[in-house]
Write a protein that holds these residues in place. Structure first.
Motif: not given
Length: 229
Positions: A38-60
């Motif tokens: 029941g958890w939300k799982v977000i995937s990122a394939q490199d550092g650029i994607d990971a940092m984009a997730v932190l920037q674009q998502e409304e929550t951390w």
């Protein structure tokens, strides 16, 4: 340091885990192991994607699994360092995933970069659950959403009226149904929340899907193939 954001659990009542690994198969394994909780799982394939997730998502995210041996872009310890710069004083657990044994200099470097703990590969559900429980034990249960107040039942009609035709699906429901058939519910939810409709999705190529937040190449290939069939 970026402007602090609320943690996903604080706003939505469900645990959110960010997994960062340059192997698309590993990312799919992690999602298949953890999403059924029941958890939300977000995937990122490199550092650029990971940092984009932190920037674009409304929550951390509430928790992060980060691969140490990244073959593309920054190494795991460098990504960890950049994440800590973004999080500032917010102590989000970052667990470094590695095949290295304890006592190595590389592990010491990861700890110095801000890693909270380590997970020895390969990925196994029990070991991953133990790490999540250790650092997010108070967030394992999905919060119950408030239910509307009960209302008095309406009086029965004098005669049964013909059943109305089933309502047409909303654009978001059409997207979710399509992705459910592909076993890519998370991707469908992400695109539906982004306001994308099925006609728009069918017109997307690989680059457009990546820009829309579908970072796993294997998932993008599956979506493009299904849309073109």
């Amino acid at each position: 340091m970026a402007k602090p954001k609320p943690l996903h659990y604080e706003k939505h009542g469900e645990l959110c885990i960010l997994s960062v690994d340059d192997d698309a198969v590993n990312l799919m394994v992690i999602e298949q192991l953890l999403a059924p909780q029941g958890w939300k799982v977000i995937s990122a394939q490199d550092g650029i994607d990971a940092m984009a997730v932190l920037q674009q998502e409304e929550t951390w995210p509430d928790f992060i699994f980060l691969d140490y041996q990244m073959n593309v872009g920054d190494s795991g310890d460098e990504i960890c360092r950049k994440m800590r710069e973004v999080f500032g004083a917010v102590p989000i657990p970052i667990v470094m995933c590695t095949a290295m044994t304890g006592g190595s200099q590389a592990l010491a470097d990861c700890k110095a970069a801000g890693a909270t703990d380590f997970l020895l590969k390969p990925y196994e559900r029990t070991k991953m659950m133990e790490k999540v429980a250790l650092y997010c034990g108070d967030k394992l249960q999905v919060k119950e959403k408030s239910k509307p107040a009960a209302t008095s039942p309406a009086p029965a009609p004098a005669a049964a009226a013909p059943a109305p035709p089933p309502p047409s699906k909303s654009p978001a429901e059409e997207v979710l149904d399509f992705f459910q058939k592909l076993d890519l519910e998370y991707c469908g939810q992400r695109l539906a929340e982004g306001g994308y409709t099925m006609p728009q999705i069918r017109a997307m190529d690989d680059a457009a899907l990546r820009k829309a937040g579908i970072v796993v190449k294997m998932q993008r290939d599956k979506i493009v193939a299904a849309c073109n069939s």
